[in-house]
Design a protein around this motif. Structure first.
Motif, PDB file in Angstrom:
ATOM      1  N   TRP A  62     116.721  86.573 -20.778  1.00  0.00           N
ATOM      2  CA  TRP A  62     117.446  87.767 -20.363  1.00  0.00           C
ATOM      3  C   TRP A  62     118.705  87.340 -19.617  1.00  0.00           C
ATOM      4  O   TRP A  62     118.683  86.356 -18.851  1.00  0.00           O
ATOM      5  CB  TRP A  62     116.578  88.634 -19.459  1.00  0.00           C
ATOM      6  CG  TRP A  62     115.452  89.306 -20.168  1.00  0.00           C
ATOM      7  CD1 TRP A  62     115.425  90.597 -20.638  1.00  0.00           C
ATOM      8  CD2 TRP A  62     114.164  88.747 -20.486  1.00  0.00           C
ATOM      9  NE1 TRP A  62     114.218  90.862 -21.239  1.00  0.00           N
ATOM     10  CE2 TRP A  62     113.415  89.752 -21.155  1.00  0.00           C
ATOM     11  CE3 TRP A  62     113.576  87.491 -20.286  1.00  0.00           C
ATOM     12  CZ2 TRP A  62     112.118  89.535 -21.615  1.00  0.00           C
ATOM     13  CZ3 TRP A  62     112.285  87.277 -20.743  1.00  0.00           C
ATOM     14  CH2 TRP A  62     111.569  88.293 -21.397  1.00  0.00           C
ATOM     15  N   ARG A 121     118.664  88.244 -37.884  1.00  0.00           N
ATOM     16  CA  ARG A 121     119.776  88.331 -36.924  1.00  0.00           C
ATOM     17  C   ARG A 121     120.877  87.335 -37.285  1.00  0.00           C
ATOM     18  O   ARG A 121     122.075  87.657 -37.208  1.00  0.00           O
ATOM     19  CB  ARG A 121     119.268  88.086 -35.501  1.00  0.00           C
ATOM     20  CG  ARG A 121     118.235  89.118 -35.049  1.00  0.00           C
ATOM     21  CD  ARG A 121     117.844  88.905 -33.593  1.00  0.00           C
ATOM     22  NE  ARG A 121     116.609  89.612 -33.261  1.00  0.00           N
ATOM     23  CZ  ARG A 121     116.286  90.033 -32.052  1.00  0.00           C
ATOM     24  NH1 ARG A 121     117.107  89.832 -31.039  1.00  0.00           N
ATOM     25  NH2 ARG A 121     115.140  90.662 -31.830  1.00  0.00           N
ATOM     26  N   GLY A 175     121.413  89.813 -30.315  1.00  0.00           N
ATOM     27  CA  GLY A 175     120.279  89.340 -29.529  1.00  0.00           C
ATOM     28  C   GLY A 175     119.771  87.973 -29.936  1.00  0.00           C
ATOM     29  O   GLY A 175     118.570  87.692 -29.816  1.00  0.00           O
ATOM     30  N   ARG A 214     112.036  84.002 -25.261  1.00  0.00           N
ATOM     31  CA  ARG A 214     113.016  85.014 -24.894  1.00  0.00           C
ATOM     32  C   ARG A 214     113.761  84.627 -23.616  1.00  0.00           C
ATOM     33  O   ARG A 214     113.235  83.920 -22.754  1.00  0.00           O
ATOM     34  CB  ARG A 214     112.337  86.375 -24.683  1.00  0.00           C
ATOM     35  CG  ARG A 214     111.697  86.935 -25.952  1.00  0.00           C
ATOM     36  CD  ARG A 214     110.987  88.241 -25.667  1.00  0.00           C
ATOM     37  NE  ARG A 214     109.874  88.054 -24.740  1.00  0.00           N
ATOM     38  CZ  ARG A 214     109.195  89.063 -24.175  1.00  0.00           C
ATOM     39  NH1 ARG A 214     109.561  90.317 -24.419  1.00  0.00           N
ATOM     40  NH2 ARG A 214     108.179  88.810 -23.372  1.00  0.00           N
ATOM     41  N   ARG A 254     120.663  92.172 -21.189  1.00  0.00           N
ATOM     42  CA  ARG A 254     120.289  92.033 -22.587  1.00  0.00           C
ATOM     43  C   ARG A 254     119.175  91.002 -22.760  1.00  0.00           C
ATOM     44  O   ARG A 254     119.138  89.981 -22.071  1.00  0.00           O
ATOM     45  CB  ARG A 254     121.508  91.635 -23.418  1.00  0.00           C
ATOM     46  CG  ARG A 254     122.668  92.619 -23.263  1.00  0.00           C
ATOM     47  CD  ARG A 254     123.772  92.337 -24.240  1.00  0.00           C
ATOM     48  NE  ARG A 254     123.316  92.526 -25.617  1.00  0.00           N
ATOM     49  CZ  ARG A 254     124.113  92.869 -26.621  1.00  0.00           C
ATOM     50  NH1 ARG A 254     125.394  93.093 -26.403  1.00  0.00           N
ATOM     51  NH2 ARG A 254     123.638  93.007 -27.832  1.00  0.00           N
ATOM     52  N   GLU A 255     118.283  91.282 -23.687  1.00  0.00           N
ATOM     53  CA  GLU A 255     117.198  90.366 -24.047  1.00  0.00           C
ATOM     54  C   GLU A 255     117.554  89.681 -25.355  1.00  0.00           C
ATOM     55  O   GLU A 255     118.059  90.317 -26.286  1.00  0.00           O
ATOM     56  CB  GLU A 255     115.896  91.147 -24.208  1.00  0.00           C
ATOM     57  CG  GLU A 255     114.712  90.304 -24.679  1.00  0.00           C
ATOM     58  CD  GLU A 255     113.481  91.146 -24.961  1.00  0.00           C
ATOM     59  OE1 GLU A 255     112.739  90.793 -25.912  1.00  0.00           O
ATOM     60  OE2 GLU A 255     113.262  92.153 -24.263  1.00  0.00           O
ATOM     61  N   HIS A 256     117.277  88.379 -25.445  1.00  0.00           N
ATOM     62  CA  HIS A 256     117.652  87.604 -26.630  1.00  0.00           C
ATOM     63  C   HIS A 256     116.500  86.711 -27.096  1.00  0.00           C
ATOM     64  O   HIS A 256     115.662  86.294 -26.292  1.00  0.00           O
ATOM     65  CB  HIS A 256     118.841  86.689 -26.323  1.00  0.00           C
ATOM     66  CG  HIS A 256     120.015  87.384 -25.720  1.00  0.00           C
ATOM     67  ND1 HIS A 256     120.977  88.020 -26.451  1.00  0.00           N
ATOM     68  CD2 HIS A 256     120.364  87.550 -24.418  1.00  0.00           C
ATOM     69  CE1 HIS A 256     121.882  88.548 -25.643  1.00  0.00           C
ATOM     70  NE2 HIS A 256     121.527  88.271 -24.404  1.00  0.00           N
TER      71      HIS A 256
END
Length: 420
Positions: free
Chosen positions: A54, A407, A381, A52, A59-61
């Motif tokens: 940020w 996604r 994301g 992950r 936003r977290e991706h």
């Protein structure tokens, strides 16, 4: 989302831009790398952990960019951090050899049993430059054969297969020494080599070229290149700066092909700057400083202990079992996305832990389409490269792979709907 505006200097306006006394952003266009550009002001990474990341927009991706495939273990893997900190605490770099260089060399050469020695550089670009110089030095020849769509860094020679948009500023003499041929065209390969076999120092192959949309090179083409190189005394260079991650012995091992020189980087640095050229002992003797008339090779930070220690940790953490597990996750992503985007005019390509969605029948995707897919992915994301190359990392498991696939499929469908 930050609104895009054009300033009096013709530059994209962004609140992050810091300007000098004459009004220009301190970084051209506001970017430290041209390869960051996605058509709009970019988010900035502020923290990463595992798979992950940020950004400064809160936003977290899922990080499937992984610094352009180099973070095989994702962000801030504790064992890699520990190795890097240990090396940094002892001294970031010196002007005499360090022992970590030997450790990474042993780790790497264990995976490349047909090769004998390795010399480290600061990047994949530098590794390819060194390989070409070794090939030219050993053969006494100048010309290099490449394939259209192959990406081998940003040296003058490596830019030629990219076409006119890449060769602006490259000297005519360099362009004339490089012969690009169509990917997988065996007849063109034979014709080019046999027209002037004594002119070629090297054939350079990227076996899964991203610039060509992650199209596979065929077995026939690869083995024809090996046979022609052997017959005419040409050095066969396999560029595995990206693809080494795809097999314990690299993608060349998957093809059963033995290069004369192999270039790599990214994965072998643990997230730090690195490149390497490995080769047969008689060729690597060209850069052996104990031999007369050897080719000089340097680089202030080549083989620095931080990159070497982090890289050795990264390879130890990537045994064959992890290679196979990550490749299997890639198959899950491709099959899931393929099922969902059927009928959209898009397809998903790749091998192992590398994935890329492209319009059907297209090899070189236009910038506008790439940017649309990048932003649709971002909104869901998912971070890929600006060319939408996705790479998996070892912190990911099946659940993450399925989530990532959803996604990506959603983003492709959104782009497809807008094109309709």
């Amino acid at each position: 989302m930050v609104a895009e505006q054009i300033t009096e200097h013709g530059l994209v306006d962004d609140p992050h831009l810091r300007r000098g006394a004459r009004g220009y952003p301190l970084l051209p266009g506001g970017y430290g790398r041209s390869t960051y550009y996605t058509g709009r002001p970019s988010p900035y990474a502020v923290r990463g952990e595992g798979y992950r990341v940020w950004d400064d927009r809160g936003r977290e991706h899922i990080d499937a960019n992984n610094n352009f495939t180099s973070l095989i273990h994702g962000n801030a893997h504790p064992e890699i951090v520990e190795a890097a900190v240990r090396a940094l605490s002892a001294g970031a770099s010196w002007g005499i050899p360090n022992l970590d260089e030997w450790e990474l060399a042993e780790q790497l050469m264990t995976r490349l049993p047909s090769l004998d020695q390795v010399r480290f550089t600061n990047s994949g670009t530098e590794a390819v430059m060194a390989a070409i110089r070794i090939a030219r030095g050993s053969t006494g020849r100048d010309r290099v054969l490449v394939t259209d769509g192959g990406y081998h860094g940003t040296s003058d020679v490596a830019l030629v297969p990219g076409g006119p948009s890449y060769t602006r500023g490259v000297p005519r003499g360099v362009i004339d020494d490089v012969t690009p041929i169509p990917l997988n065209d065996v007849s063109a390969l034979h014709a080019a080599v046999e027209a002037a076999p004594a002119a070629y120092a090297a054939i350079i192959l990227d076996l899964l070229p991203n610039r060509a949309g992650l199209l596979h090179i065929t077995d026939e083409f690869v083995h024809s290149a090996r046979e022609l190189a052997s017959r005419h005394g040409i050095v066969l260079i396999i560029d595995e700066v990206i693809s080494l991650r795809l097999g314990y012995h690299g993608i060349s091992g998957e093809y059963g092909i033995e290069p004369d020189l192999l270039t790599t980087g990214k994965t072998i640095g643990g997230g730090f700057p690195v490149g390497a050229v490995a080769g047969r002992g008689e060729l690597m003797a060209e850069v052996d400083p104990t031999k007369p008339n050897s080719l000089p090779h340097g680089g202030t930070f080549s083989g620095n202990p931080v990159s070497m220690a982090a890289g050795a940790a990264a390879l130890r953490l990537y045994p064959e079992s992890e290679v196979l597990r990550l490749n299997a996750l890639g198959e899950i992503v491709r099959s899931s996305v393929s099922a969902r985007i059927a009928g959209t005019g898009w397809t998903v390509r790749g091998q192992g832990s590398l994935i890329r969605a492209v319009p059907e029948g297209v090899n070189k995707v236009d910038d506008a389409t790439q940017h649309r897919l990048w932003w649709e992915s971002y909104e869901r994301g998912l971070l890929g490269s600006p060319a939408n190359l996705l790479s998996l990392s070892t912190p990911m498991d099946k659940a993450v792979a399925v989530d990532l696939a959803d996604r990506l499929a959603d983003a492709v469908i959104a782009v497809s709907d807008k094109q309709d």
